[in-house]
Structures are given as C-alpha cells and as structure tokens.
Design a protein around this motif. Sequence first.
Motif, PDB file in Angstrom:
ATOM      1  N   LEU A  10       0.677  -1.082  -0.113  1.00 29.61           N
ATOM      2  CA  LEU A  10      -0.115   0.070   0.001  1.00 29.61           C
ATOM      3  C   LEU A  10       0.884   1.246  -0.029  1.00 29.61           C
ATOM      4  N   ASP A  11       1.868   1.310   0.717  1.00 25.98           N
ATOM      5  CA  ASP A  11       2.843   2.441   0.915  1.00 25.98           C
ATOM      6  C   ASP A  11       3.469   2.687  -0.332  1.00 25.98           C
ATOM      7  N   SER A  12       3.817   1.288  -0.959  1.00 28.27           N
ATOM      8  CA  SER A  12       4.666   1.576  -2.385  1.00 28.27           C
ATOM      9  C   SER A  12       3.853   2.423  -3.490  1.00 28.27           C
ATOM     10  N   ILE A  13       2.246   2.229  -3.471  1.00 24.84           N
ATOM     11  CA  ILE A  13       1.599   2.705  -4.451  1.00 24.84           C
ATOM     12  C   ILE A  13       1.260   4.082  -4.234  1.00 24.84           C
ATOM     13  N   LEU A  14       1.749   4.763  -3.132  1.00 24.82           N
ATOM     14  CA  LEU A  14       1.289   5.971  -2.806  1.00 24.82           C
ATOM     15  C   LEU A  14       2.729   6.902  -2.438  1.00 24.82           C
ATOM     16  N   GLY A  16       5.747   9.231  -4.746  1.00 21.40           N
ATOM     17  CA  GLY A  16       6.225   9.715  -6.063  1.00 21.40           C
ATOM     18  C   GLY A  16       5.220   9.895  -6.813  1.00 21.40           C
ATOM     19  N   PRO A  17       5.279   9.511  -8.279  1.00 20.87           N
ATOM     20  CA  PRO A  17       4.234   9.682  -9.169  1.00 20.87           C
ATOM     21  C   PRO A  17       3.132   8.698  -9.122  1.00 20.87           C
ATOM     22  N   MET A  18       3.096   7.662  -8.227  1.00 21.19           N
ATOM     23  CA  MET A  18       2.272   6.695  -8.165  1.00 21.19           C
ATOM     24  C   MET A  18       0.864   7.155  -7.529  1.00 21.19           C
ATOM     25  N   TRP A  19       1.037   8.118  -6.332  1.00 20.45           N
ATOM     26  CA  TRP A  19      -0.128   8.614  -5.737  1.00 20.45           C
ATOM     27  C   TRP A  19      -0.943   9.172  -6.391  1.00 20.45           C
ATOM     28  N   PRO A  20      -0.741  10.381  -7.361  1.00 22.37           N
ATOM     29  CA  PRO A  20      -1.860  10.854  -8.259  1.00 22.37           C
ATOM     30  C   PRO A  20      -2.475   9.662  -9.117  1.00 22.37           C
ATOM     31  N   ALA A  21      -1.802   8.997  -9.370  1.00 23.91           N
ATOM     32  CA  ALA A  21      -2.523   7.816 -10.359  1.00 23.91           C
ATOM     33  C   ALA A  21      -3.305   6.821  -9.582  1.00 23.91           C
ATOM     34  N   THR A  22      -2.735   6.544  -8.400  1.00 19.92           N
ATOM     35  CA  THR A  22      -3.412   5.770  -7.494  1.00 19.92           C
ATOM     36  C   THR A  22      -4.968   6.426  -7.046  1.00 19.92           C
ATOM     37  N   VAL A  23      -4.869   7.701  -6.884  1.00 18.21           N
ATOM     38  CA  VAL A  23      -5.880   8.438  -6.112  1.00 18.21           C
ATOM     39  C   VAL A  23      -6.938   8.655  -7.168  1.00 18.21           C
ATOM     40  N   LEU A  24      -6.594   8.754  -8.297  1.00 18.42           N
ATOM     41  CA  LEU A  24      -7.555   8.832  -9.527  1.00 18.42           C
ATOM     42  C   LEU A  24      -8.280   7.545  -9.763  1.00 18.42           C
ATOM     43  N   VAL A 109      -7.417   4.029 -15.446  1.00 20.58           N
ATOM     44  CA  VAL A 109      -6.698   2.610 -15.519  1.00 20.58           C
ATOM     45  C   VAL A 109      -5.405   2.559 -16.134  1.00 20.58           C
ATOM     46  N   LEU A 110      -5.451   3.067 -17.443  1.00 24.54           N
ATOM     47  CA  LEU A 110      -4.167   3.231 -18.136  1.00 24.54           C
ATOM     48  C   LEU A 110      -3.201   4.233 -17.488  1.00 24.54           C
ATOM     49  N   PHE A 111      -3.580   5.263 -16.823  1.00 24.91           N
ATOM     50  CA  PHE A 111      -2.492   6.104 -16.080  1.00 24.91           C
ATOM     51  C   PHE A 111      -2.081   5.375 -15.081  1.00 24.91           C
ATOM     52  N   TRP A 112      -2.836   4.535 -14.367  1.00 23.71           N
ATOM     53  CA  TRP A 112      -2.135   3.983 -13.359  1.00 23.71           C
ATOM     54  C   TRP A 112      -1.266   2.992 -13.495  1.00 23.71           C
ATOM     55  N   VAL A 113      -1.559   2.237 -14.656  1.00 20.52           N
ATOM     56  CA  VAL A 113      -0.566   0.915 -15.134  1.00 20.52           C
ATOM     57  C   VAL A 113       0.652   1.585 -15.706  1.00 20.52           C
ATOM     58  N   ILE A 114       0.553   2.803 -16.369  1.00 19.26           N
ATOM     59  CA  ILE A 114       1.648   3.225 -16.834  1.00 19.26           C
ATOM     60  C   ILE A 114       2.430   3.799 -15.692  1.00 19.26           C
ATOM     61  N   SER A 115       2.036   4.455 -14.882  1.00 16.10           N
ATOM     62  CA  SER A 115       2.768   5.011 -13.603  1.00 16.10           C
ATOM     63  C   SER A 115       3.248   4.018 -12.932  1.00 16.10           C
ATOM     64  N   THR A 138       4.441  12.623 -13.310  1.00 11.80           N
ATOM     65  CA  THR A 138       3.153  12.652 -13.362  1.00 11.80           C
ATOM     66  C   THR A 138       2.606  13.166 -14.762  1.00 11.80           C
ATOM     67  N   ILE A 139       3.303  14.325 -15.095  1.00 11.50           N
ATOM     68  CA  ILE A 139       2.896  14.931 -16.211  1.00 11.50           C
ATOM     69  C   ILE A 139       3.414  14.080 -17.467  1.00 11.50           C
ATOM     70  N   ARG A 140       4.536  13.404 -17.394  1.00 13.44           N
ATOM     71  CA  ARG A 140       4.918  12.590 -18.442  1.00 13.44           C
ATOM     72  C   ARG A 140       3.937  11.435 -18.506  1.00 13.44           C
ATOM     73  N   ASN A 141       3.808  10.789 -17.430  1.00 14.79           N
ATOM     74  CA  ASN A 141       2.515   9.528 -17.239  1.00 14.79           C
ATOM     75  C   ASN A 141       1.252   9.941 -17.898  1.00 14.79           C
ATOM     76  N   GLY A 142       0.888  11.177 -17.441  1.00 15.32           N
ATOM     77  CA  GLY A 142      -0.381  11.578 -18.001  1.00 15.32           C
ATOM     78  C   GLY A 142      -0.531  11.776 -19.453  1.00 15.32           C
TER      79      GLY A 142
END
Length: 238
Positions: A10-14, A16-24, A109-115, A138-142
């Motif tokens: 759970l900590d690992s997906i929150l 760096g750039p993982m937390w915006p993707a995880t929240v969305l 979904v794709l944003f999270w997978v890419i992140s 996050t911008i790059r992943n977006g």
Amino acid sequence: MLATNWTDRLDSILVGPMWPATVLAALFLFYVVIALLGVVDLGMDADLDLDVPEIDASDLGADLSPDLAGDVTGEPMHSDWLGGTGAATLKVMNLDRVPLVVWLSVFSVLFWVISFVMWFQFDIRRYEPTILTSALLTIRNGVLGVIATKIFTWPMHRMLVPPTEFHASTLVGGTAVIETRQADSDFGRAKFATDAAPLLISVRTEGEIIPKGGRVVVLNYDRANKTYLVRADDPPKI
C-alpha cells in the motif's frame, strides 16, 4: 524489489508519481461501485447526459461546413477560434463521440498501469520521490496515458454514431426552446438540441412574443442578419 506484505504494498503505490495515479484510479473505482449499486446512473445509454456546458455552434467548428459555420451562431468564425480549437482537440482525443465517463475510466486505469510500470521498472532506480520530480513524472505519465487512451478508445470511436454537421439548412424545419426572457421581432436566443451540446442560435419572430421555455419551429434563415425566423410550435390537437 516489490514489497512483500500488504502494508508495504500500500505504501509503495502512494509514493512519488504513483500517488496521483492511485488516487484517480481509486476515485473512479469508487464511482463504478456506486453506479453498479444503482445509486448513480453510469450514463451508458443513448441519452447520456454529462452536463456538458451549452456552447455556441462555432464550438463545433471542426464539424461545421466552412461557409456556414459563422452563420449558425451569428458570430464571425475568427471570434470563436478558441472554441473551434478546443473542439478539434476533443476530436483528436476521441471525446467527440466517446462518452466522457467512459473515456475517463479508461484513462484512469491506463494512467495507473503506466505510472506503476514506469516507476517500478525505470524511475525508482533513477529518481528520488521529491515533489518536483513526482510532478514532472506525473505529467509525463499523463501524456502517455492520454495517448494510450486514444488508442484503446479508437475502436469505440469508430463504432459510435458520428456527430451531425450543423449549418443553416440543417436547422431550418427543426424545433428549439427559447432561452432568453422572451423572443420577439427584435431579440431572442433559443436552444437547438443536438446529440452533443445544444446549439444557441439567434432567433426573431414575425411579431409574436414567445416567452422563455416556449418551443418554436425554425422557419427560415436570414443570412444578412444571421438570425433564424421562428414561430411558436403549436401543440398537437387531440
């Protein structure tokens, strides 16, 4: 190396750039769950209402006939260049046909997978999860997510009904609803319903006064004044 217990995972997906993707992704997952429970209508039927803001017809500039695009709204084409650019951008992203809710669901979904893939397979060994670095990643992943979403929604885009092209001859004979306090021989605006956002058109009458909310029939188009002649739509006789 990935975490081995649920707390570490759970900590690992929150981080760096993982937390915006995880929240969305979590927000849209929550929305879908609520929709499946029947509390919210997911809006997948043909009458999907996404509360799209009402726009002038020139906002659909990419789908208007060039010689009549300005005529539909009574505004010169150059005065709504920004609206036409926005419509072209939506078309490139497949949002001119694909419902917004569906598009955002695929994107989340794709944003999270890419992140996830980029962070754990590439970024985590090269960058510290600082605020600035996380924002840039996050911008790059977006951007990558938008491109991937366009690719994944392209089959759906091709299957859905293409948007109608609107020009003067299209509107004449149709019905609209008065939007201003009233419509008369000097002033009036009406909402012309379409499969997408309604068109707002300038209307005039031959002397009758039609109050707000009144349904009218479009009789003719005055190219000189860039207005539509309308009359009250008589209710059907029983």
